[in-house]
Design an enzyme around this catalytic site. Structure first.
Site, PDB file in Angstrom:
ATOM      1  N   ASP A 103      44.321  52.530   9.151  1.00 27.81           N
ATOM      2  CA  ASP A 103      43.240  52.152   8.245  1.00 27.81           C
ATOM      3  C   ASP A 103      43.395  50.656   7.980  1.00 27.81           C
ATOM      4  O   ASP A 103      44.201  49.969   8.625  1.00 27.81           O
ATOM      5  CB  ASP A 103      43.239  53.027   6.974  1.00 27.81           C
ATOM      6  CG  ASP A 103      44.357  52.688   5.989  1.00 27.81           C
ATOM      7  OD1 ASP A 103      45.221  51.833   6.321  1.00 27.81           O
ATOM      8  OD2 ASP A 103      44.381  53.279   4.896  1.00 27.81           O
ATOM      9  N   HIS A 104      42.637  50.134   7.037  1.00 24.47           N
ATOM     10  CA  HIS A 104      42.697  48.694   6.758  1.00 24.47           C
ATOM     11  C   HIS A 104      44.088  48.264   6.281  1.00 24.47           C
ATOM     12  O   HIS A 104      44.512  47.140   6.543  1.00 24.47           O
ATOM     13  CB  HIS A 104      41.630  48.313   5.725  1.00 24.47           C
ATOM     14  CG  HIS A 104      41.692  49.139   4.480  1.00 24.47           C
ATOM     15  ND1 HIS A 104      41.300  50.467   4.456  1.00 24.47           N
ATOM     16  CD2 HIS A 104      42.149  48.862   3.229  1.00 24.47           C
ATOM     17  CE1 HIS A 104      41.490  50.958   3.238  1.00 24.47           C
ATOM     18  NE2 HIS A 104      42.006  50.008   2.481  1.00 24.47           N
ATOM     19  N   CYS A 120      48.958  53.533   7.765  1.00 20.40           N
ATOM     20  CA  CYS A 120      48.106  53.183   6.632  1.00 20.40           C
ATOM     21  C   CYS A 120      48.971  52.306   5.723  1.00 20.40           C
ATOM     22  O   CYS A 120      50.022  51.826   6.143  1.00 20.40           O
ATOM     23  CB  CYS A 120      47.531  54.416   5.926  1.00 20.40           C
ATOM     24  SG  CYS A 120      48.723  55.497   5.126  1.00 20.40           S
ATOM     25  N   THR A 140      50.903  52.907   3.128  1.00 20.42           N
ATOM     26  CA  THR A 140      52.245  53.462   2.918  1.00 20.42           C
ATOM     27  C   THR A 140      52.708  54.365   4.057  1.00 20.42           C
ATOM     28  O   THR A 140      53.887  54.706   4.117  1.00 20.42           O
ATOM     29  CB  THR A 140      52.251  54.336   1.643  1.00 20.42           C
ATOM     30  OG1 THR A 140      51.265  55.362   1.819  1.00 20.42           O
ATOM     31  CG2 THR A 140      51.925  53.502   0.401  1.00 20.42           C
ATOM     32  N   HIS A 193      65.157  66.406  16.058  1.00 22.60           N
ATOM     33  CA  HIS A 193      65.100  67.712  15.397  1.00 22.60           C
ATOM     34  C   HIS A 193      63.684  68.246  15.239  1.00 22.60           C
ATOM     35  O   HIS A 193      63.498  69.463  15.196  1.00 22.60           O
ATOM     36  CB  HIS A 193      65.741  67.619  14.004  1.00 22.60           C
ATOM     37  CG  HIS A 193      67.242  67.555  14.063  1.00 22.60           C
ATOM     38  ND1 HIS A 193      68.039  67.752  12.956  1.00 22.60           N
ATOM     39  CD2 HIS A 193      68.087  67.302  15.101  1.00 22.60           C
ATOM     40  CE1 HIS A 193      69.319  67.644  13.302  1.00 22.60           C
ATOM     41  NE2 HIS A 193      69.377  67.358  14.600  1.00 22.60           N
ATOM     42  N   ARG A 250      68.410  75.135  18.759  1.00 27.76           N
ATOM     43  CA  ARG A 250      67.959  75.804  17.528  1.00 27.76           C
ATOM     44  C   ARG A 250      66.721  75.135  16.947  1.00 27.76           C
ATOM     45  O   ARG A 250      65.932  75.783  16.236  1.00 27.76           O
ATOM     46  CB  ARG A 250      69.091  75.842  16.494  1.00 27.76           C
ATOM     47  CG  ARG A 250      69.480  74.475  15.938  1.00 27.76           C
ATOM     48  CD  ARG A 250      70.740  74.568  15.075  1.00 27.76           C
ATOM     49  NE  ARG A 250      71.066  73.320  14.404  1.00 27.76           N
ATOM     50  CZ  ARG A 250      71.660  72.275  14.984  1.00 27.76           C
ATOM     51  NH1 ARG A 250      71.964  72.328  16.285  1.00 27.76           N
ATOM     52  NH2 ARG A 250      71.947  71.183  14.303  1.00 27.76           N
ATOM     53  N   HIS A 251      66.522  73.867  17.266  1.00 27.04           N
ATOM     54  CA  HIS A 251      65.344  73.157  16.736  1.00 27.04           C
ATOM     55  C   HIS A 251      64.061  73.623  17.416  1.00 27.04           C
ATOM     56  O   HIS A 251      62.982  73.529  16.837  1.00 27.04           O
ATOM     57  CB  HIS A 251      65.529  71.649  16.891  1.00 27.04           C
ATOM     58  CG  HIS A 251      66.788  71.162  16.261  1.00 27.04           C
ATOM     59  ND1 HIS A 251      67.001  71.232  14.898  1.00 27.04           N
ATOM     60  CD2 HIS A 251      67.924  70.644  16.795  1.00 27.04           C
ATOM     61  CE1 HIS A 251      68.208  70.775  14.621  1.00 27.04           C
ATOM     62  NE2 HIS A 251      68.792  70.409  15.762  1.00 27.04           N
TER      63      HIS A 251
END
Ligand code: RB5
Length: 142
Positions: free
Chosen positions: A8-9, A63, A65, A96, A130-131
């Protein structure tokens, strides 16, 4: 294979720096294309459609954050978007979680840190084992 990138901006400036810093990656740029305000759910949808149509196999979403766009992306099936703030989280997101999208904050990271996170994310393999079972369960969450 193309690698998707979207922002985004709040992530536009970092998106442009990333493309310049990694010229050998074949980027598919889903926008935005200026600092004019856009809504991160709309931008997330463009990248998600790229994954779901097999136009791209992996991507970066930015974005301000990294939070909003990762929330939006994770509402789509088959998307595993990981919000990473450092090399350790980028490494673990691949090892993982088999994350197929790296989400970062354009207003959180400086360019050099973002580049290091991206390099780690794109060079770290999924560990499987296992993951694998846990990642498969994500596909049946409802
Ligand atoms: C836009 O101002 C900002 O809210 C957005 O880029 C993002 O940080 C949301 O999570």
């Amino acid at each position: 294979m193309l690698t998707g990138i979207v922002s985004d901006h709040g992530g536009f400036a970092l998106k442009e720096e990333i493309k310049k810093h990694f010229p050998d990656i074949n980027w598919k740029d889903y926008g935005c294309f200026s600092e004019e305000s856009v809504d991160y759910p709309d931008m997330a949808k463009y990248l998600a459609k790229g994954i779901l149509s097999n136009e791209i196999s992996r991507g970066i979403a930015i974005c301000g954050t990294g939070i909003g766009i990762s929330i939006a992306l994770n509402r789509f099936n088959h998307i595993r978007a990981a919000l990473c703030h450092d090399i350790v989280t980028a490494e673990m997101a691949r090892k993982h979680n088999d994350a197929n999208i790296l989400s970062i904050g354009g207003r959180i990271l400086d360019n050099e840190k973002a580049f290091a996170i991206i390099s780690t994310f794109f060079t770290t393999e999924f560990e499987g084992g296992r993951h694998q079972r846990r990642v498969e369960k994500l596909e049946t969450m409802g």
